[in-house]
Design a protein around this motif. Structure first.
Motif, PDB file in Angstrom:
ATOM      1  N   ARG A 197       0.829  -1.193   0.000  1.00  0.00           N
ATOM      2  CA  ARG A 197       0.000   0.000   0.000  1.00  0.00           C
ATOM      3  C   ARG A 197       0.877   1.261   0.000  1.00  0.00           C
ATOM      4  O   ARG A 197       2.084   1.194  -0.184  1.00  0.00           O
ATOM      5  CB  ARG A 197      -0.918  -0.003   1.226  1.00  0.00           C
ATOM      6  N   PHE A 218      -3.125  -7.004   0.723  1.00  0.00           N
ATOM      7  CA  PHE A 218      -3.684  -5.657   0.728  1.00  0.00           C
ATOM      8  C   PHE A 218      -2.872  -4.786  -0.226  1.00  0.00           C
ATOM      9  O   PHE A 218      -1.689  -4.526   0.000  1.00  0.00           O
ATOM     10  CB  PHE A 218      -3.643  -5.079   2.147  1.00  0.00           C
ATOM     11  N   GLN A 220      -4.256  -1.678  -1.654  1.00  0.00           N
ATOM     12  CA  GLN A 220      -5.012  -0.458  -1.895  1.00  0.00           C
ATOM     13  C   GLN A 220      -4.108   0.621  -2.492  1.00  0.00           C
ATOM     14  O   GLN A 220      -3.069   0.948  -1.945  1.00  0.00           O
ATOM     15  CB  GLN A 220      -5.627   0.071  -0.594  1.00  0.00           C
ATOM     16  N   THR A 243      -8.625 -12.757   2.439  1.00  0.00           N
ATOM     17  CA  THR A 243      -9.082 -11.529   1.795  1.00  0.00           C
ATOM     18  C   THR A 243      -8.070 -11.041   0.774  1.00  0.00           C
ATOM     19  O   THR A 243      -6.856 -11.188   0.949  1.00  0.00           O
ATOM     20  CB  THR A 243      -9.334 -10.428   2.842  1.00  0.00           C
ATOM     21  N   ASN A 245      -7.619  -7.387  -1.077  1.00  0.00           N
ATOM     22  CA  ASN A 245      -8.096  -6.011  -1.158  1.00  0.00           C
ATOM     23  C   ASN A 245      -7.309  -5.275  -2.232  1.00  0.00           C
ATOM     24  O   ASN A 245      -6.175  -4.849  -2.021  1.00  0.00           O
ATOM     25  CB  ASN A 245      -7.928  -5.318   0.200  1.00  0.00           C
ATOM     26  N   SER A 247      -8.256  -2.338  -4.033  1.00  0.00           N
ATOM     27  CA  SER A 247      -9.230  -1.259  -4.154  1.00  0.00           C
ATOM     28  C   SER A 247      -8.561   0.103  -4.018  1.00  0.00           C
ATOM     29  O   SER A 247      -7.339   0.228  -4.051  1.00  0.00           O
ATOM     30  CB  SER A 247     -10.306  -1.433  -3.068  1.00  0.00           C
ATOM     31  N   GLU A 248      -9.415   1.135  -3.905  1.00  0.00           N
ATOM     32  CA  GLU A 248      -8.977   2.506  -3.624  1.00  0.00           C
ATOM     33  C   GLU A 248      -7.923   2.999  -4.607  1.00  0.00           C
ATOM     34  O   GLU A 248      -6.872   3.511  -4.235  1.00  0.00           O
ATOM     35  CB  GLU A 248      -8.456   2.619  -2.192  1.00  0.00           C
ATOM     36  N   ASN A 266     -13.460 -12.086   1.383  1.00  0.00           N
ATOM     37  CA  ASN A 266     -13.840 -11.187   0.296  1.00  0.00           C
ATOM     38  C   ASN A 266     -12.687 -10.859  -0.642  1.00  0.00           C
ATOM     39  O   ASN A 266     -11.523 -10.841  -0.254  1.00  0.00           O
ATOM     40  CB  ASN A 266     -14.409  -9.875   0.858  1.00  0.00           C
ATOM     41  N   THR A 268     -12.117  -7.606  -3.201  1.00  0.00           N
ATOM     42  CA  THR A 268     -12.701  -6.314  -3.575  1.00  0.00           C
ATOM     43  C   THR A 268     -11.809  -5.565  -4.554  1.00  0.00           C
ATOM     44  O   THR A 268     -10.597  -5.447  -4.355  1.00  0.00           O
ATOM     45  CB  THR A 268     -12.980  -5.442  -2.337  1.00  0.00           C
ATOM     46  N   GLU A 270     -13.111  -2.469  -5.515  1.00  0.00           N
ATOM     47  CA  GLU A 270     -13.869  -1.221  -5.483  1.00  0.00           C
ATOM     48  C   GLU A 270     -12.959  -0.026  -5.774  1.00  0.00           C
ATOM     49  O   GLU A 270     -11.962   0.215  -5.092  1.00  0.00           O
ATOM     50  CB  GLU A 270     -14.542  -1.036  -4.129  1.00  0.00           C
TER      51      GLU A 270
END
Length: 518
Positions: A197, A218, A220, A243, A245, A247-248, A266, A268, A270
C-alpha cells in the motif's frame, strides 16, 4: 576472518554498537547529500563492507551481558555482496536509507525480522528463507540485479517458497524488473499477510502463484505499471487467503490472474482500474474456478480487456455499470446473490423490469451461446421469488439459442416465440385465439353459407363455426355442415383450420418444454 584492525572507522563504529544493539547513523544531516539516489557517490566515511555486516550477523562479536545484540545501520553505502545464503541468523537487523552496490542473497537462510527501509537494493534473493518475524521493505527501491544461480529469471524480489511468520511489508516500495518479475513469490507462506500500500509501484509481474497468505493481501492504491513477458501484472493462481483487497485506486496495466484462488472472505476491486495488457490483446481479469464468499467488482471504469469468470463460485456478487467490458466469459459462473452498486449505496438487483433486461444484456456479452449463464440467472430469480423474471430470462435463453439453429429450426422457433413465448408466455395463445375468433366471427357473419345437405344440421352460428375451425380436436357440428360459395371466405376457413393446428401444436410443444425445464 576479519580482524578489528582491518576495519574502517565507520565499520568499527558498527562493530562496537552491535553487541548492545545501538543505532549507527552515518548521515551528514544535509538533505542533498543524504539522498539515497546518490548513494553511489558516498565516500569511504559512509561505506561499510557487506562482509562486515555478514560477520556480525553470524556471531563475530558476541553480545554484552544484559543486552540483546542487533544490527541497526542508517545512511550507509554497503559495498560488495551481502551473501547470507543458508545462514542461521539469530539477530534482527534494520537498514535505513542505505545504498547497496550488489544484490542481497538470503536464499535458504533462517533469520529473524529484517527491515530495509528507504533504501536502494539491486535485487533481493530470499527464496526458501524462513523469517521468524516480518520482512519490511518500506519505501525502498528494489531493482532486478544480475541473474543469480538461485533464480535465473529477471527478478527484483524473490520470495519463492519462503515462510514468513509475520507480515511481508512492501508499503511505499518501488520494485522494477522490466520484462520479468518484480516479485517472484510462488509458494510463499506469509502468516501475517502481504501489504503493498501507500504508493507501492511494481514494474514487472507480481507473482504469488500458490501462495498461502493467512493474513490476506492488501494492495489499496498500488500501481502495477508494466506487465511481465506474459502480459500479466498480478498472478494469484491457486492462492489461499481470507481476503484480497485490490481497491482505492488500485491500477493494473496488465492481466490480473486469480485462477483457482480460494478466498474465505472477500475479494474487492472497489474503485480499481483494470486496463489489461498495453497491446490490448489479453484479458483484464482471469478468475476461472475462483472460490470466494464476497466478490466486489465495482470498478472505477469498465475494464479495457475481457473478464473471465468461467467456473468461478461466488456467494455474493457486487457490481455496477463500470464492472463489465464488452466481452465477459460467464460459462459455469455460479453465484448466490447479486447486489447492484448505485449512487446512494447497494441494492438487490431484483424487482424491476430493467434489471432483467440489464442482466440478460450482461449474459449476451459472453461469446457464443451457453445455456448455463441463463439457467443460473433464472435460478437466482426463482429462489428470490421472482418467477416472472425467471421466465423472462429463460425466454431470452431460447431466443439466443435460436440464432445457432439451422434455418428450418429457426422458423419453428420464431413460431413458438410469437404464439406461446416458448411456453413461458402461454397467455399469448389466448390472445391469438381471441383475435382469430373475432376475425372469423365478423367475416363469416356478413354472409350466409350454403348447407352441405338441405334441411340437415344445426343452424349456422358464425361464432361457433369459427371455433369449430380453430379447434382441431373434436367438433361442434358446424364445420362439416356448411360451405361457402364465396372463394375468399372459403380460403379464410381453410386458413383458420391451419392456424388452429399450428396454434395447438405450438401450445403443446411450448408447454412441454416449460414443464421439462421447471
Amino acid at each position: 576472518m576479519l580482524s578489528y584492525d582491518e576495519l574502517t572507522a565507520s565499520e568499527r563504529e558498527l562493530w562496537d554498537a552491535f553487541p548492545e544493539g545501538r543505532r549507527v547513523d552515518l548521515r551528514t544531516g544535509a538533505p542533498e547529500s543524504d539522498r539515497v539516489a546518490g548513494g553511489g557517490r558516498w565516500g569511504p566515511e559512509r561505506t561499510v563492507r557487506a562482509d562486515v555486516i555478514a560477520a556480525l550477523l553470524l556471531g563475530a562479536n558476541s553480545a554484552q551481558p544484559g543486552s540483546m545484540a542487533s544490527l541497526t545501520l542508517v545512511g550507509a553505502r554497503i559495498s560488495g555482496c551481502l551473501d547470507l545464503a543458508g545462514a542461521h541468523i539469530s539477530h534482527p537487523f534494520w537498514l535505513e536509507g542505505c545504498w547497496f552496490e550488489e544484490r542481497v542473497n538470503l536464499f535458504g537462510a533462517a533469520t529473524r525480522t529484517i527491515e530495509i527501509r528507504g533504501s536502494h537494493v539491486p535485487g533481493l534473493e530470499a527464496g526458501s528463507t524462513r523469517i521468524e518475524g516480518r520482512l519490511a521493505l518500506f519505501r525502498s527501491v528494489i531493482e532486478s540485479g544480475p541473474v543469480s544461480p538461485f533464480h535465473r529469471d529477471i527478478t527484483a524480489l524473490s520470495l519463492t517458497n519462503a515462510h514468513v511468520t509475520g507480515g511481508v511489508i512492501l508499503n511505499g516500495a518501488e520494485l522494477t524488473a522490466p520484462g520479468g518479475c518484480a516479485v517472484a513469490a510462488g509458494g510463499l507462506v506469509a502468516e501475517g499477510g502481504v501489504f503493498c500500500r501507500d504508493g507501492f509501484v511494481a514494474h514487472g509481474e507480481v507473482r504469488l502463484l500458490g501462495a498461502q497468505l493467512s493474513g490476506g493481501l492488501f494492495m489499496q492504491g498500488a500501481r502495477l505499471e508494466r506487465p511481465g513477458p506474459r502480459g500479466v501484472t498480478l498472478t494469484l493462481d491457486n492462492a489461499v487467503t481470507p481476503t484480497l483487497n485490490l481497491s482505492e485506486g488500485f491500477t493494473a496495466n496488465g492481466t490480473v490472474r486469480l485462477r483457482g484462488a480460494r478466498v474465505s472472505d472477500n475479494v474487492t476491486f472497489e474503485g480499481a482500474a483494470l486496463s489489461g495488457p498495453p497491446d490490448g490483446e489479453g484479458p483484464a481479469l482471469v478468475a476461472m474456478h475462483m472460490q470466494v464468499v464476497d466478490f466486489d467488482l465495482n470498478l472505477a471504469r469498465p475494464p479495457s480487456g475481457t473478464v473471465n469468470l468461467r467456473g468461478a463460485q461466488v456467494s455474493y456478487l457486487h457490481d455496477s455499470e463500470h464492472s463489465w467490458p464488452d466481452v465477459v466469459e460467464l460459462d459455469g459462473f455460479v453465484y448466490g446473490s447479486i447486489k447492484m452498486h448505485q449512487a446512494g449505496g447497494r441494492r438487490e438487483a431484483l424487482g424491476r423490469r430493467d434489471s432483467v433486461t440489464h442482466r440478460v444484456a450482461w449474459i449476451r456479452r459472453s461469446p457464443g451461446y451457453n445455456p448455463q449463464p441463463y439457467e443460473q440467472l433464472a435460478s437466482w430469480y426463482r429462489k428470490a421469488g421472482h418467477d416472472d423474471d425467471a421466465r423472462r430470462v429463460l425466454l431470452a435463453k431460447q431466443r439466443h439459442r435460436r440464432r445457432t439453429l439451422p434455418s428450418v429450426a429457426r422458423v419453428w422457433g420464431h413460431l413458438l416465440d410469437v404464439t406461446v413465448g416458448y411456453g413461458y408466455r402461454p397467455w399469448l395463445a389466448g390472445v391469438w385465439l381471441l383475435a382469430l375468433t373475432l376475425l372469423g366471427t365478423l367475416s363469416f357473419g356478413t354472409h350466409s353459407p350454403n348447407p352441405v345437405k338441405q334441411g340437415e344440421g344445426a343452424p349456422f352460428r358464425p361464432f361457433v363455426y369459427t371455433l369449430d375451425l380453430l379447434i382441431p380436436i373434436g367438433g361442434l357440428g358446424q364445420r362439416t355442415a356448411w360451405y361457402w360459395p364465396n372463394d375468399s371466405l372459403q380460403w379464410l376457413a381453410y386458413l383458420l383450420i391451419a392456424f388452429g393446428w399450428v396454434l395447438t401444436t405450438a401450445v403443446i410443444a411450448g408447454v412441454t418444454r416449460a414443464l421439462q425445464k421447471n
